[in-house]
Write a protein that holds these residues in place. Structure first.
Motif, short mmCIF file in Angstrom:
data_model
loop_
_atom_site.label_atom_id
_atom_site.label_comp_id
_atom_site.label_asym_id
_atom_site.label_seq_id
_atom_site.Cartn_x
_atom_site.Cartn_y
_atom_site.Cartn_z
N MET A 181 0.84 -1.18 0.00
CA MET A 181 0.00 0.00 0.00
C MET A 181 0.89 1.25 0.00
O MET A 181 1.85 1.33 0.72
N GLU A 182 0.49 2.21 -0.81
CA GLU A 182 1.25 3.46 -0.93
C GLU A 182 0.82 4.46 0.13
O GLU A 182 -0.35 4.56 0.48
N LEU A 183 1.80 5.20 0.67
CA LEU A 183 1.50 6.27 1.64
C LEU A 183 1.21 7.56 0.89
O LEU A 183 1.87 7.88 -0.09
N ARG A 184 0.23 8.30 1.36
CA ARG A 184 -0.11 9.62 0.81
C ARG A 184 -0.01 10.65 1.93
O ARG A 184 -0.56 10.43 3.00
N ASN A 185 0.69 11.75 1.69
CA ASN A 185 0.74 12.85 2.64
C ASN A 185 -0.48 13.72 2.36
O ASN A 185 -0.61 14.28 1.27
N VAL A 186 -1.37 13.83 3.35
CA VAL A 186 -2.66 14.48 3.13
C VAL A 186 -2.99 15.46 4.25
O VAL A 186 -2.42 15.41 5.34
N ILE A 187 -3.95 16.33 3.94
CA ILE A 187 -4.58 17.16 4.96
C ILE A 187 -6.01 16.64 5.06
O ILE A 187 -6.68 16.41 4.05
N VAL A 188 -6.44 16.36 6.28
CA VAL A 188 -7.78 15.80 6.53
C VAL A 188 -8.67 16.94 7.01
O VAL A 188 -8.28 17.72 7.87
N PHE A 189 -9.86 17.03 6.42
CA PHE A 189 -10.79 18.09 6.81
C PHE A 189 -12.20 17.57 6.92
O PHE A 189 -12.53 16.51 6.38
N SER A 190 -13.02 18.32 7.66
CA SER A 190 -14.42 17.96 7.85
C SER A 190 -15.30 18.94 7.10
O SER A 190 -15.01 20.14 7.04
N LEU A 191 -16.37 18.42 6.57
CA LEU A 191 -17.39 19.23 5.92
C LEU A 191 -18.72 18.58 6.27
O LEU A 191 -19.00 17.46 5.82
N GLY A 192 -19.50 19.25 7.11
CA GLY A 192 -20.71 18.62 7.62
C GLY A 192 -20.30 17.42 8.47
O GLY A 192 -19.35 17.49 9.24
#
Length: 131
Positions: free
Chosen positions: A1-12
């Motif tokens: 599995m590949e790692l992804r550098n992400v920003i996690v955000f909420s919407l509703g």
């Protein structure tokens, strides 16, 4: 599995992720102007650093119900995807992380530390030639 550098955000009540390489900045929106007759995906436009910035609706982008229109004071992620600059309205930026890609579905997803699958916006589509 590949790692992804992400920003996690909420919407509703939903949580999403966007790869960090596409995120230019996190901002508070100024005055947002609705665009008459625009498709539902375009929540409006605002002035950011002297440039007109389209503010996109994530729900409409994913063929779900469109959220409330963006307003002055809302948070947003400004994205730069190969020269195309736009913003996603967000309710809250949760955190930045390196998450594993989910191979369980054909969709673009990453799995957070709690084992929950998050929709990965932009990342995979932007990598596809002629997408």
């Amino acid at each position: 599995m590949e790692l992804r550098n992400v920003i996690v955000f909420s919407l509703g009540a939903s949580r999403y992720a966007v790869e960090l390489r596409w995120v230019r900045e996190v901002v508070t929106l100024g005055f947002v102007t609705a665009v008459p007759t625009a498709p539902a995906v375009l929540g409006g436009v605002c002035n950011l650093h002297g440039s007109i910035l389209p503010v996109l609706d994530v729900g409409a982008l994913l063929d779900q119900l469109a959220g409330p229109p963006p307003r002055q004071g809302d948070g947003a992620l400004v994205l730069d995807i190969e020269g195309l600059i736009c913003a996603f309205r967000v309710d809250q930026v949760d955190h930045v992380a390196s998450l594993h890609e989910s191979s369980a579905t054909g969709d673009a997803n990453v799995v957070d530390a709690g084992g929950r699958s998050l929709v990965l916006l932009v990342g995979v589509a932007a990598e596809r030639p002629n997408a």
